[in-house]
Motif scaffolding. Structure first.
Motif, PDB file in Angstrom:
ATOM      1  N   ALA A 193      52.078   5.759  64.957  1.00 45.69           N
ATOM      2  CA  ALA A 193      52.021   4.591  65.824  1.00 45.69           C
ATOM      3  C   ALA A 193      50.759   4.579  66.678  1.00 45.69           C
ATOM      4  CB  ALA A 193      53.257   4.543  66.725  1.00 45.69           C
ATOM      5  N   ARG A 194      50.060   5.702  66.717  1.00 45.67           N
ATOM      6  CA  ARG A 194      48.920   5.798  67.636  1.00 45.67           C
ATOM      7  C   ARG A 194      47.645   6.304  66.969  1.00 45.67           C
ATOM      8  NH1 ARG A 194      50.010  10.218  71.912  1.00 45.67           N
ATOM      9  NH2 ARG A 194      49.505  11.467  70.069  1.00 45.67           N
ATOM     10  N   ASP A 195      47.766   7.185  65.995  1.00 47.78           N
ATOM     11  CA  ASP A 195      46.601   7.882  65.465  1.00 47.78           C
ATOM     12  C   ASP A 195      46.053   7.227  64.209  1.00 47.78           C
ATOM     13  OD1 ASP A 195      46.681   9.865  67.453  1.00 47.78           O
ATOM     14  OD2 ASP A 195      48.237  10.954  66.371  1.00 47.78           O
ATOM     15  N   ARG A 233      50.563  13.985  62.964  1.00 49.20           N
ATOM     16  CA  ARG A 233      50.044  12.976  63.878  1.00 49.20           C
ATOM     17  C   ARG A 233      51.124  11.936  64.176  1.00 49.20           C
ATOM     18  NH1 ARG A 233      46.764  16.371  63.813  1.00 49.20           N
ATOM     19  NH2 ARG A 233      44.501  16.212  63.644  1.00 49.20           N
ATOM     20  N   ASP A 234      50.853  11.070  65.121  1.00 47.93           N
ATOM     21  CA  ASP A 234      51.757   9.972  65.451  1.00 47.93           C
ATOM     22  C   ASP A 234      51.247   8.713  64.758  1.00 47.93           C
ATOM     23  OD1 ASP A 234      53.304   7.969  66.481  1.00 47.93           O
ATOM     24  OD2 ASP A 234      52.847   8.380  68.586  1.00 47.93           O
TER      25      ASP A 234
END
Length: 219
Positions: A56-58, A53-54
């Motif tokens: 910074a986002r997830d 996953r990311d």
């Protein structure tokens, strides 16, 4: 030799943190005959999360549910999570039952190996019991800790023997002076001598601190 169930949990990048055969008063879902608490200790789980996953986002809770559900299916188990609030599951009570440590002066669980650098992500519930030797948390390390530096290391003075001042903590994190806490992780945790080799790396520490701050702003 480690039990194969525990080895399988580690191979999935989670850490088995405690286990027990439930009693009626443990408030474990019906049909569960053995409980293994799993989570993160050190970097392994976060490294897997960052690969899949990311950060910074997830949200890590969404990924956790997906990853643990797959692990539970492989192990013929089911799972419940500490972030499920209806009903809220008594993970810290289960930790005491599972021999996973003691309550620290900060109110967090202190594990005999991982210190304050661990967190519960799920409980695996098995329909059969396993013959896994019971863990023993050993003596409470905080009772022989000179000075209890964890209580004085917080620059916001958010901790004392009786409580954790969450508003003071979150207000400090939002300031320039709180940058060290945001980038390194909780300085009170860092002050504890137990489990220092499992302290989170900066990327992991900042991820968790940002998630904590964002959650508090939603309250």
């Amino acid at each position: 030799m480690e039990h194969p169930i525990l080895t399988a949990i580690r191979r999935a990048s989670f850490t088995p943190l405690g286990w027990f055969t439930p009693r009626p008063e443990d408030r474990v879902p019906e049909g569960a005959h053995f409980v293994i608490l799993i989570g993160n200790a050190g970097p392994d789980m976060f490294r897997r999360f960052a690969r899949e996953r990311d950060p910074a986002r997830d949200a890590i809770d969404d990924w956790t549910r997906e990853a643990v559900s797959a692990l539970a299916r492989d192990l013929d188990a089911s799972a419940v999570y500490p972030f499920d609030m209806n009903p809220p599951w008594p993970f810290l009570t289960w930790a005491r039952r599972g021999g996973a440590g003691h309550v620290s002066p900060l109110g967090l669980n202190i594990h005999p190996t991982y210190g304050l650098w661990h967190a519960y992500r799920a409980a695996l519930l098995f329909p059969v019991a396993f013959d896994i030797p019971v863990q023993h948390p050993g003596p409470h390390p905080c009772q022989t800790c000179g000075g209890r530096p964890c209580l004085t290391a917080c620059p916001a003075g958010a901790f004392n023997d009786a409580s954790y001042d969450v508003p003071a903590c979150t207000a400090h994190l939002a300031t320039e002076e709180g940058r060290s806490c945001m980038s390194r992780g909780c300085l009170a945790r860092h002050a504890c001598p137990v489990g220092q080799s499992y302290a989170y790396a900066p990327a992991q520490a900042e991820f968790h601190m940002r998630a904590f701050l964002a959650a508090r702003h939603k309250v």
